[in-house]
Each structure stands twice: as structure tokens, then as C-alpha cells.
Scaffold this motif. Structure first.
Motif, PDB file in Angstrom:
ATOM      1  N   ARG A 128      15.882 -24.236 -34.560  1.00  0.00           N
ATOM      2  CA  ARG A 128      16.194 -25.336 -34.831  1.00  0.00           C
ATOM      3  C   ARG A 128      16.893 -26.094 -33.806  1.00  0.00           C
ATOM      4  O   ARG A 128      16.589 -27.326 -33.245  1.00  0.00           O
ATOM      5  N   GLU A 129      17.895 -25.410 -33.086  1.00  0.00           N
ATOM      6  CA  GLU A 129      18.627 -26.181 -32.071  1.00  0.00           C
ATOM      7  C   GLU A 129      17.775 -26.175 -30.499  1.00  0.00           C
ATOM      8  O   GLU A 129      17.788 -27.455 -30.076  1.00  0.00           O
ATOM      9  N   LEU A 130      16.938 -25.207 -30.589  1.00  0.00           N
ATOM     10  CA  LEU A 130      16.006 -25.485 -29.481  1.00  0.00           C
ATOM     11  C   LEU A 130      14.713 -26.705 -29.629  1.00  0.00           C
ATOM     12  O   LEU A 130      14.492 -27.243 -28.760  1.00  0.00           O
ATOM     13  N   GLY A 131      14.359 -26.670 -30.771  1.00  0.00           N
ATOM     14  CA  GLY A 131      13.693 -27.819 -31.193  1.00  0.00           C
ATOM     15  C   GLY A 131      14.228 -29.279 -30.959  1.00  0.00           C
ATOM     16  O   GLY A 131      13.637 -30.018 -30.431  1.00  0.00           O
ATOM     17  N   ASP A 132      15.366 -29.250 -31.333  1.00  0.00           N
ATOM     18  CA  ASP A 132      16.210 -30.702 -31.106  1.00  0.00           C
ATOM     19  C   ASP A 132      16.503 -30.814 -29.700  1.00  0.00           C
ATOM     20  O   ASP A 132      16.350 -31.892 -29.101  1.00  0.00           O
ATOM     21  N   GLY A 188      13.111 -32.150 -28.253  1.00  0.00           N
ATOM     22  CA  GLY A 188      12.950 -33.608 -28.655  1.00  0.00           C
ATOM     23  C   GLY A 188      13.654 -34.278 -27.627  1.00  0.00           C
ATOM     24  O   GLY A 188      13.393 -35.216 -27.174  1.00  0.00           O
ATOM     25  N   ARG A 189      14.942 -34.046 -27.529  1.00  0.00           N
ATOM     26  CA  ARG A 189      15.705 -34.869 -26.282  1.00  0.00           C
ATOM     27  C   ARG A 189      15.302 -34.822 -24.986  1.00  0.00           C
ATOM     28  O   ARG A 189      15.303 -35.628 -24.253  1.00  0.00           O
ATOM     29  N   LEU A 190      14.927 -33.713 -24.553  1.00  0.00           N
ATOM     30  CA  LEU A 190      14.284 -33.475 -23.324  1.00  0.00           C
ATOM     31  C   LEU A 190      12.863 -34.346 -23.089  1.00  0.00           C
ATOM     32  O   LEU A 190      12.761 -35.219 -21.911  1.00  0.00           O
ATOM     33  N   LEU A 223      11.131 -16.576 -29.098  1.00  0.00           N
ATOM     34  CA  LEU A 223      12.518 -17.557 -28.755  1.00  0.00           C
ATOM     35  C   LEU A 223      13.083 -17.566 -27.304  1.00  0.00           C
ATOM     36  O   LEU A 223      13.290 -18.364 -26.647  1.00  0.00           O
ATOM     37  N   LEU A 224      12.961 -16.422 -26.518  1.00  0.00           N
ATOM     38  CA  LEU A 224      13.232 -15.953 -25.148  1.00  0.00           C
ATOM     39  C   LEU A 224      12.268 -16.990 -24.279  1.00  0.00           C
ATOM     40  O   LEU A 224      12.689 -17.518 -23.474  1.00  0.00           O
ATOM     41  N   ARG A 225      10.972 -17.017 -24.684  1.00  0.00           N
ATOM     42  CA  ARG A 225       9.882 -17.650 -23.932  1.00  0.00           C
ATOM     43  C   ARG A 225      10.174 -19.093 -24.157  1.00  0.00           C
ATOM     44  O   ARG A 225      10.202 -19.970 -23.069  1.00  0.00           O
ATOM     45  N   ARG A 226      10.684 -19.650 -25.277  1.00  0.00           N
ATOM     46  CA  ARG A 226      11.207 -20.919 -25.496  1.00  0.00           C
ATOM     47  C   ARG A 226      12.171 -21.527 -24.930  1.00  0.00           C
ATOM     48  O   ARG A 226      12.078 -22.445 -24.128  1.00  0.00           O
ATOM     49  N   THR A 227      13.136 -20.577 -24.915  1.00  0.00           N
ATOM     50  CA  THR A 227      14.322 -20.624 -24.008  1.00  0.00           C
ATOM     51  C   THR A 227      14.069 -20.888 -22.501  1.00  0.00           C
ATOM     52  O   THR A 227      14.553 -21.801 -21.602  1.00  0.00           O
ATOM     53  N   SER A 228      13.162 -20.015 -21.849  1.00  0.00           N
ATOM     54  CA  SER A 228      12.893 -20.101 -20.557  1.00  0.00           C
ATOM     55  C   SER A 228      11.992 -21.077 -20.266  1.00  0.00           C
ATOM     56  O   SER A 228      12.159 -21.771 -19.025  1.00  0.00           O
ATOM     57  N   GLU A 229      11.203 -21.780 -20.927  1.00  0.00           N
ATOM     58  CA  GLU A 229      10.524 -22.849 -20.711  1.00  0.00           C
ATOM     59  C   GLU A 229      11.555 -24.204 -20.701  1.00  0.00           C
ATOM     60  O   GLU A 229      11.206 -25.060 -19.897  1.00  0.00           O
ATOM     61  N   LEU A 230      12.310 -24.045 -21.625  1.00  0.00           N
ATOM     62  CA  LEU A 230      13.517 -25.402 -21.584  1.00  0.00           C
ATOM     63  C   LEU A 230      14.350 -25.253 -20.480  1.00  0.00           C
ATOM     64  O   LEU A 230      14.551 -26.314 -19.819  1.00  0.00           O
ATOM     65  N   ASP A 244      12.181 -26.697 -17.608  1.00  0.00           N
ATOM     66  CA  ASP A 244      12.077 -28.230 -17.893  1.00  0.00           C
ATOM     67  C   ASP A 244      13.408 -28.961 -17.511  1.00  0.00           C
ATOM     68  O   ASP A 244      13.185 -29.971 -16.746  1.00  0.00           O
ATOM     69  N   VAL A 245      14.557 -28.438 -17.883  1.00  0.00           N
ATOM     70  CA  VAL A 245      15.722 -29.023 -17.387  1.00  0.00           C
ATOM     71  C   VAL A 245      15.962 -28.921 -16.049  1.00  0.00           C
ATOM     72  O   VAL A 245      16.472 -30.093 -15.415  1.00  0.00           O
ATOM     73  N   ASN A 246      15.669 -27.791 -15.376  1.00  0.00           N
ATOM     74  CA  ASN A 246      15.750 -27.905 -13.838  1.00  0.00           C
ATOM     75  C   ASN A 246      14.933 -28.877 -13.052  1.00  0.00           C
ATOM     76  O   ASN A 246      15.192 -29.474 -12.147  1.00  0.00           O
ATOM     77  N   ALA A 247      13.627 -28.986 -13.667  1.00  0.00           N
ATOM     78  CA  ALA A 247      12.987 -30.115 -12.985  1.00  0.00           C
ATOM     79  C   ALA A 247      13.523 -31.556 -13.124  1.00  0.00           C
ATOM     80  O   ALA A 247      13.261 -32.239 -12.531  1.00  0.00           O
ATOM     81  N   LEU A 248      13.946 -31.613 -14.497  1.00  0.00           N
ATOM     82  CA  LEU A 248      14.362 -33.028 -14.743  1.00  0.00           C
ATOM     83  C   LEU A 248      15.582 -33.265 -13.830  1.00  0.00           C
ATOM     84  O   LEU A 248      15.920 -34.372 -13.576  1.00  0.00           O
ATOM     85  N   ILE A 249      16.529 -32.334 -13.758  1.00  0.00           N
ATOM     86  CA  ILE A 249      17.562 -32.484 -12.966  1.00  0.00           C
ATOM     87  C   ILE A 249      17.152 -32.852 -11.323  1.00  0.00           C
ATOM     88  O   ILE A 249      17.472 -33.576 -10.664  1.00  0.00           O
TER      89      ILE A 249
END
Length: 305
Positions: free
Chosen positions: A71-75, A78-80, A129-136, A139-144
Motif C-alpha cells: 500500500r505504501e509503495l502504491g502511495d 502515485g506521488r512520483l 515487492l522487491l522488484r517494485r521497490t527497485s523500480e521506484l 524512478d526516484v534517481n531519475a527524477l532527482i
């Protein structure tokens, strides 16, 4: 050798006669071994039961934790997404800002550099779950990186705009005094008093005696005093290779080294030097060469009648 035997006497509490039981040593050992075996089996069964309960409890806790993390990763995802949209709007605004700052737009390939990318190796396919975390994380590094690039772009645009603002503030744009144009810029004209042909490197603006003379742009006073022919004369250096000269003043109001702003009163109109009447002789020099001052005056500020 006789076999060892054990005699067990059972004495009841009542009037019943005592009972005598004879047991061989081998039987006792068999009974003891059976008891130890039964006790070991009981311990193993108990341990397995407790271990299973612990495993089931731990599994339940892990499943609940995974659901919470999902749920937190989904949130976060969405914020990303919202952050990505915001950065896209900022990127569009950056294009306009860079255009105003006379800078080329950022290359789209450079702006998109690093966005996306494969999931890091070593993440099991059965671990969503681990794959979703890695994808996020990707994405975060790219946005930074994209945000840092836009921040650098805004800094460059701000520096460019500041430079343009300073240049505009230092560029003459108003008539130094209110009056009418009585003599234009000319490579050669007959001097009204000397009656000889000589260059007229500025313009003459006739105005009442004592009329205020204002700085047409920001700059620093580099000289002031009396000059032959020009009378009381003032020179301002505006930077960027631009200097302005004001002659025939009745009074000079600023000192050498003083910084002035556009519209600030610097002198008063007079007729000192070789002059037929009160007026301002105004010159503009660019990189040491005289140019027509009317190129640095708003058209509506020029009165020729």
C-alpha cells in the motif's frame, strides 16, 4: 555367570500381603530405553508443534507487513507520478524562461537522460515487492537527476537575466532634459559661434535656464568640471563600453566616483562655454566612438518643434 536379577517388593497399606516381583536386568534396560524413546518423541512432537505455530505467526506477520508495504509503495508511486507531471510543467516553463534569457533550450535527449532503465540484476522474478521497490528507486534517481538539471538551468537563466537587467539599466533610454531638439548629430556642421565647419558629435536640446538634467541610465561619474568650449561638463561611464557627456551646464550636482541611477538629477541646464543660449549638449560614445544619441532615446521623448 548367573544373570543379574532385581527383586521388587510391593507393600500395600492395608492388610493385603506383600507382593514380590523379580525382574531381570535386561527387562529393566528395555523399559528404560522405551521410556527415553517415548520422552524424546514427545519432545520432538512438542518442538515441531511450537515451531509450526511460530512459523505460522511469523508468516502471518510477514504477509501483513508485505500488504502494508505494498500500500505504501502504491502511495509513493502515485506521488512520483504527480512529481513527474510537475517536473514536466516546470520543463515547459524552463523553455520560456531560457528564451527570455536568450539561452538555447535544453536538448530533449539531455533532459530525458537517465529516465527509466532496467531493474537492477539480482532481483528474483518471484519477488514482486522487491522488484517494485527497485523500480521506484530507479524512478526516484531519475527524477532527482532531472530536478538537478532543471535547477542548474534556472540558475543559468537567472544569471543571464541578471546580466540583461544590468545591461538594460546601464543603457541610455531617456532624454536627459525636457526641451526641444535644436541641433542634430552630424559628422560636419558650421559652428554657430565660430562659423567654421566641424563635427557635431552630439545633439543640442534647448531648455530654460536651470532645467534639471537627469541621468539617462545607471552609471558612474568619471569626470566633471570646466572644459574649453563645452563649459561645465560631466561624463558618466555606464559600462558595456557606453559613456555619455553633458556640456554647457550651469551647475553640476554630482561628484567623480558617484554612482547614479536612471532619472537621477545630475546637473542643471546652462549656457557656459561657447553657447548662444541655455541648452544641453548631449553625447553618447560607444567603445570610444560618438554615435547619434537619438538611437538611445525613446522616440516619444524627442521634441523637434
Amino acid at each position: 555367570m548367573a544373570k543379574r536379577r532385581w527383586t521388587i517388593v510391593l507393600v500395600p497399606h492395608g492388610a493385603e500381603p506383600s507382593k514380590i516381583i523379580e525382574v531381570s536386568h535386561g527387562v529393566l534396560r528395555a523399559i528404560a530405553a522405551g521410556g527415553v524413546t517415548i520422552a524424546a518423541c514427545a519432545l520432538l512432537v512438542g518442538y515441531a508443534t511450537v515451531s509450526r505455530k511460530i512459523d505460522l505467526s511469523r508468516t502471518s506477520q510477514i504477509e501483513e507487513e508485505n500488504l502494508r508495504l505494498t500500500r505504501e509503495l502504491g502511495d509513493i508511486h502515485g506521488r512520483l507520478g504527480a512529481l513527474t507531471d510537475t517536473l514536466a510543467r516546470i520543463s515547459q516553463r524552463d523553455v520560456h524562461i531560457r528564451m527570455l534569457a536568450s539561452l538555447d533550450p535544453i536538448d530533449p535527449q539531455v533532459l530525458a537522460a537517465g529516465i527509466g532503465g532496467p531493474v537492477p540484476a539480482g532481483i528474483p522474478a518471484a519477488s514482486p515487492l522487491l522488484r517494485r521497490t527497485s523500480e521506484l528507486r530507479v524512478d526516484v534517481n531519475a527524477l532527482i537527476r532531472r530536478a538537478n538539471l532543471l535547477a542548474s538551468s534556472f540558475d543559468a537563466a537567472a544569471d543571464s537575466l541578471a546580466s540583461h537587467r544590468e545591461r538594460l539599466a546601464a543603457t541610455p533610454s531617456i532624454m536627459p532634459t525636457q526641451g526641444w531638439l535644436s541641433s542634430a548629430f552630424s559628422s560636419m556642421r558650421e559652428h554657430p559661434i565660430l562659423h567654421v565647419a566641424r563635427p557635431h558629435e552630439g545633439i543640442d536640446v534647448s531648455a530654460p535656464m536651470g532645467s534639471p538634467i537627469e541621468a539617462p541610465a545607471a552609471g558612474t561619474v568619471v569626470s566633471e568640471g570646466y572644459e574649453n568650449g563645452y563649459g561645465n561638463t560631466l561624463v558618466i561611464n555606464h559600462g558595456y563600453g557606453i559613456e555619455t557627456r553633458y556640456a554647457h551646464a550651469s551647475r553640476i550636482l554630482v561628484k567623480v566616483g558617484q554612482h547614479v541611477h536612471r532619472g537621477e538629477r545630475i546637473a542643471l541646464v546652462g549656457n557656459t562655454g561657447l553657447a548662444t543660449g541655455p541648452h544641453l549638449h548631449y553625447e553618447v560614445h560607444v567603445n570610444g566612438r560618438p554615435v547619434n544619441p537619438l538611437r538611445y532615446v525613446m522616440p516619444e521623448s524627442v521634441v523637434t518643434d
